[in-house]
Design a protein around this motif. Structure first.
Motif, PDB file in Angstrom:
ATOM      1  N   ASP A   1      16.183  -5.742  -6.657  1.00 31.88           N
ATOM      2  CA  ASP A   1      14.829  -5.404  -6.203  1.00 31.88           C
ATOM      3  C   ASP A   1      14.071  -4.642  -7.287  1.00 31.88           C
ATOM      4  OD1 ASP A   1      15.152  -6.587  -3.729  1.00 31.88           O
ATOM      5  OD2 ASP A   1      15.732  -4.728  -2.711  1.00 31.88           O
ATOM      6  N   MET A   2      14.752  -3.707  -7.941  1.00 34.64           N
ATOM      7  CA  MET A   2      14.092  -2.916  -8.972  1.00 34.64           C
ATOM      8  C   MET A   2      13.681  -3.791 -10.153  1.00 34.64           C
ATOM      9  SD  MET A   2      12.908   0.037  -9.700  1.00 34.64           S
ATOM     10  CE  MET A   2      13.708   1.032  -8.423  1.00 34.64           C
ATOM     11  N   SER A   3      14.525  -4.742 -10.518  1.00 32.10           N
ATOM     12  CA  SER A   3      14.172  -5.670 -11.604  1.00 32.10           C
ATOM     13  C   SER A   3      12.937  -6.472 -11.238  1.00 32.10           C
ATOM     14  CB  SER A   3      15.346  -6.607 -11.904  1.00 32.10           C
ATOM     15  OG  SER A   3      16.459  -5.892 -12.389  1.00 32.10           O
ATOM     16  N   ALA A   4      12.872  -6.929  -9.988  1.00 33.25           N
ATOM     17  CA  ALA A   4      11.717  -7.692  -9.519  1.00 33.25           C
ATOM     18  C   ALA A   4      10.463  -6.828  -9.511  1.00 33.25           C
ATOM     19  CB  ALA A   4      11.989  -8.251  -8.121  1.00 33.25           C
ATOM     20  N   ILE A   5      10.621  -5.573  -9.120  1.00 35.17           N
ATOM     21  CA  ILE A   5       9.487  -4.646  -9.077  1.00 35.17           C
ATOM     22  C   ILE A   5       8.914  -4.437 -10.478  1.00 35.17           C
ATOM     23  CG2 ILE A   5       8.867  -2.226  -8.709  1.00 35.17           C
ATOM     24  CD1 ILE A   5      10.917  -2.275  -6.349  1.00 35.17           C
ATOM     25  N   LEU A   6       9.784  -4.197 -11.453  1.00 28.91           N
ATOM     26  CA  LEU A   6       9.327  -3.980 -12.829  1.00 28.91           C
ATOM     27  C   LEU A   6       8.577  -5.198 -13.343  1.00 28.91           C
ATOM     28  CD1 LEU A   6      12.425  -2.206 -14.472  1.00 28.91           C
ATOM     29  CD2 LEU A   6      10.423  -1.178 -13.393  1.00 28.91           C
ATOM     30  N   ALA A   7       9.088  -6.391 -13.015  1.00 29.04           N
ATOM     31  CA  ALA A   7       8.440  -7.621 -13.463  1.00 29.04           C
ATOM     32  C   ALA A   7       7.071  -7.778 -12.810  1.00 29.04           C
ATOM     33  CB  ALA A   7       9.328  -8.822 -13.143  1.00 29.04           C
ATOM     34  N   LYS A   8       6.987  -7.539 -11.517  1.00 27.71           N
ATOM     35  CA  LYS A   8       5.720  -7.711 -10.799  1.00 27.71           C
ATOM     36  C   LYS A   8       4.670  -6.683 -11.214  1.00 27.71           C
ATOM     37  CE  LYS A   8       7.654  -9.887  -6.645  1.00 27.71           C
ATOM     38  NZ  LYS A   8       7.858  -9.767  -5.176  1.00 27.71           N
ATOM     39  N   LEU A   9       5.121  -5.474 -11.552  1.00 29.14           N
ATOM     40  CA  LEU A   9       4.187  -4.430 -11.959  1.00 29.14           C
ATOM     41  C   LEU A   9       3.891  -4.474 -13.452  1.00 29.14           C
ATOM     42  CD1 LEU A   9       5.397  -1.333  -9.875  1.00 29.14           C
ATOM     43  CD2 LEU A   9       3.640  -3.022  -9.303  1.00 29.14           C
ATOM     44  N   GLY A  10       4.665  -5.266 -14.197  1.00 31.52           N
ATOM     45  CA  GLY A  10       4.435  -5.411 -15.628  1.00 31.52           C
ATOM     46  C   GLY A  10       4.777  -4.182 -16.436  1.00 31.52           C
ATOM     47  N   VAL A  11       5.856  -3.485 -16.038  1.00 25.48           N
ATOM     48  CA  VAL A  11       6.292  -2.291 -16.756  1.00 25.48           C
ATOM     49  C   VAL A  11       7.759  -2.419 -17.116  1.00 25.48           C
ATOM     50  CG1 VAL A  11       4.573  -0.796 -15.677  1.00 25.48           C
ATOM     51  CG2 VAL A  11       6.801  -1.094 -14.579  1.00 25.48           C
ATOM     52  N   GLY A  12       8.225  -1.496 -17.978  1.00 29.81           N
ATOM     53  CA  GLY A  12       9.590  -1.613 -18.461  1.00 29.81           C
ATOM     54  C   GLY A  12      10.579  -0.627 -17.887  1.00 29.81           C
ATOM     55  N   THR A  13      10.090   0.445 -17.245  1.00 29.54           N
ATOM     56  CA  THR A  13      10.996   1.457 -16.730  1.00 29.54           C
ATOM     57  C   THR A  13      10.629   1.831 -15.298  1.00 29.54           C
ATOM     58  OG1 THR A  13       9.706   3.422 -17.384  1.00 29.54           O
ATOM     59  CG2 THR A  13      11.146   2.431 -19.056  1.00 29.54           C
ATOM     60  N   ARG A  14      11.588   2.373 -14.575  1.00 33.99           N
ATOM     61  CA  ARG A  14      11.353   2.781 -13.186  1.00 33.99           C
ATOM     62  C   ARG A  14      10.412   3.975 -13.112  1.00 33.99           C
ATOM     63  NH1 ARG A  14      16.585   2.978 -10.562  1.00 33.99           N
ATOM     64  NH2 ARG A  14      15.778   4.309  -8.902  1.00 33.99           N
ATOM     65  N   VAL A  15      10.363   4.788 -14.184  1.00 33.86           N
ATOM     66  CA  VAL A  15       9.430   5.912 -14.196  1.00 33.86           C
ATOM     67  C   VAL A  15       7.999   5.391 -14.180  1.00 33.86           C
ATOM     68  CG1 VAL A  15       8.627   7.933 -15.455  1.00 33.86           C
ATOM     69  CG2 VAL A  15      11.052   7.391 -15.420  1.00 33.86           C
ATOM     70  N   GLN A  16       7.710   4.402 -15.032  1.00 33.63           N
ATOM     71  CA  GLN A  16       6.366   3.825 -15.066  1.00 33.63           C
ATOM     72  C   GLN A  16       6.028   3.175 -13.731  1.00 33.63           C
ATOM     73  OE1 GLN A  16       6.858   1.232 -18.421  1.00 33.63           O
ATOM     74  NE2 GLN A  16       6.538   2.841 -19.922  1.00 33.63           N
ATOM     75  N   ALA A  17       7.007   2.500 -13.138  1.00 28.93           N
ATOM     76  CA  ALA A  17       6.785   1.872 -11.839  1.00 28.93           C
ATOM     77  C   ALA A  17       6.493   2.918 -10.774  1.00 28.93           C
ATOM     78  CB  ALA A  17       7.995   1.033 -11.440  1.00 28.93           C
ATOM     79  N   ALA A  18       7.224   4.029 -10.807  1.00 29.81           N
ATOM     80  CA  ALA A  18       7.023   5.092  -9.830  1.00 29.81           C
ATOM     81  C   ALA A  18       5.639   5.707  -9.969  1.00 29.81           C
ATOM     82  CB  ALA A  18       8.099   6.165  -9.999  1.00 29.81           C
ATOM     83  N   LEU A  19       5.168   5.863 -11.207  1.00 30.95           N
ATOM     84  CA  LEU A  19       3.844   6.425 -11.430  1.00 30.95           C
ATOM     85  C   LEU A  19       2.758   5.486 -10.902  1.00 30.95           C
ATOM     86  CD1 LEU A  19       4.279   7.910 -15.004  1.00 30.95           C
ATOM     87  CD2 LEU A  19       3.895   9.193 -12.903  1.00 30.95           C
ATOM     88  N   ILE A  20       2.938   4.191 -11.123  1.00 35.54           N
ATOM     89  CA  ILE A  20       1.966   3.221 -10.613  1.00 35.54           C
ATOM     90  C   ILE A  20       1.940   3.261  -9.091  1.00 35.54           C
ATOM     91  CG2 ILE A  20       1.552   0.740 -10.308  1.00 35.54           C
ATOM     92  CD1 ILE A  20       2.311   0.358 -13.221  1.00 35.54           C
ATOM     93  N   ALA A  21       3.117   3.349  -8.492  1.00 35.51           N
ATOM     94  CA  ALA A  21       3.198   3.411  -7.029  1.00 35.51           C
ATOM     95  C   ALA A  21       2.486   4.653  -6.510  1.00 35.51           C
ATOM     96  CB  ALA A  21       4.654   3.400  -6.589  1.00 35.51           C
ATOM     97  N   GLN A  22       2.681   5.784  -7.185  1.00 33.43           N
ATOM     98  CA  GLN A  22       2.024   7.008  -6.753  1.00 33.43           C
ATOM     99  C   GLN A  22       0.514   6.912  -6.943  1.00 33.43           C
ATOM    100  OE1 GLN A  22       3.614  10.702  -8.171  1.00 33.43           O
ATOM    101  NE2 GLN A  22       5.730  10.121  -7.795  1.00 33.43           N
ATOM    102  N   ARG A  23       0.096   6.329  -8.057  1.00 29.17           N
ATOM    103  CA  ARG A  23      -1.340   6.219  -8.325  1.00 29.17           C
ATOM    104  C   ARG A  23      -2.000   5.262  -7.328  1.00 29.17           C
ATOM    105  NH1 ARG A  23      -2.668   5.423 -14.399  1.00 29.17           N
ATOM    106  NH2 ARG A  23      -1.487   3.510 -14.067  1.00 29.17           N
ATOM    107  N   ALA A  24      -1.233   4.268  -6.862  1.00 26.90           N
ATOM    108  CA  ALA A  24      -1.758   3.323  -5.875  1.00 26.90           C
ATOM    109  C   ALA A  24      -1.717   3.897  -4.463  1.00 26.90           C
ATOM    110  CB  ALA A  24      -0.950   2.023  -5.925  1.00 26.90           C
ATOM    111  N   GLY A  25      -1.139   5.101  -4.328  1.00 28.53           N
ATOM    112  CA  GLY A  25      -1.093   5.737  -3.032  1.00 28.53           C
ATOM    113  C   GLY A  25      -0.113   5.096  -2.079  1.00 28.53           C
ATOM    114  N   ILE A  26       1.005   4.555  -2.601  1.00 30.45           N
ATOM    115  CA  ILE A  26       1.967   3.875  -1.757  1.00 30.45           C
ATOM    116  C   ILE A  26       2.575   4.863  -0.759  1.00 30.45           C
ATOM    117  CG2 ILE A  26       3.951   4.231  -3.278  1.00 30.45           C
ATOM    118  CD1 ILE A  26       4.823   1.362  -2.539  1.00 30.45           C
TER     119      ILE A  26
END
Length: 212
Positions: free
Chosen positions: A182-207
């Motif tokens: 799931d995490m690999s799929a998330i990184l691909a869909k969000l277009g980022v390379g690390t879970r930290v970047q993905a987490a920041l995008i999620a927070q900025r999107a107000g998830i």
């Protein structure tokens, strides 16, 4: 391992972390011999100062992550906003925290890093999420997050809280392998390379927690 140019910071972190029986501080460094010490001592987690007079913390980070047995690295900063934070995240840092972090939380944060979680100091995260991290507009982040499945949104929500893959697996009642996929799929869909970047995008999107 603690790497900082200030002896007081090094000794303070070593003393606080040394009180936890599950943590062994294998060494400290002021930065000048950091790369050699990391390769020799092979720490699981490195707390690394971003700004050091003898060597750039980003250089230490980049070299450390190229090691065959690369440690997990979190950056230390005294600033709520630090222009090096973004570059550190892109290089692969697993998080960042302020040097005045509550001593009672420090051991827990190190254990989170060791377990594969991310550590995002709230004070620094607010600055990054509010626009200091140059990437996309908030609406673009929201659109990217909307492409995630419900389970993937749950995974990235929990990751943004600092949960490791194993902890996430226990919470959503799935195997660790499934969470990794799931995490690999998330990184691909969000277009980022690390879970930290993905987490920041999620927070900025107000998830929010999709389970509620």
């Amino acid at each position: 391992m603690v790497i900082d140019d200030e002896a007081l910071v090094r000794s303070g972190f070593e003393l606080i972390l040394g009180l936890d029986p599950e943590i062994d501080v294998v060494g400290t460094s002021d930065g000048r011999s950091a790369h050699e010490d990391i390769g020799r001592l092979r720490p699981d987690v490195v707390l690394l100062d971003i700004r050091m007079p003898h060597i750039n913390g980003l250089e230490v980070l980049g070299r450390a992550l190229q090691l065959e047995q690369a440690p997990v690295v979190a950056m230390l900063t005294t600033f709520d906003v630090d222009e090096y934070v973004v570059e550190a995240l892109h290089l692969g840092a697993s998080g960042f925290l302020l040097k005045d972090t509550d001593p009672h939380q420090l051991a827990m944060l190190v254990k989170t890093l060791a377990a594969g979680g991310v550590v995002l100091s709230p004070a620094v995260t607010r600055s990054v999420v509010s626009g200091y991290l140059p990437s996309r507009e908030g609406s673009a982040d929201a659109e990217a997050v909307a492409r995630l499945s419900e389970r993937e949104r749950g995974v990235i929500y929990l990751a943004s809280l600092g949960k490791s893959n194993r902890e996430i697996a226990e919470i959503i009642h799935q195997g660790v392998g499934t969470v990794k996929d799931d995490m690999s799929a998330i990184l691909a869909k969000l277009g980022v390379g690390t879970r930290v970047q993905a987490a920041l995008i999620a927070q900025r999107a107000g998830i929010a927690d999709p389970r509620r």
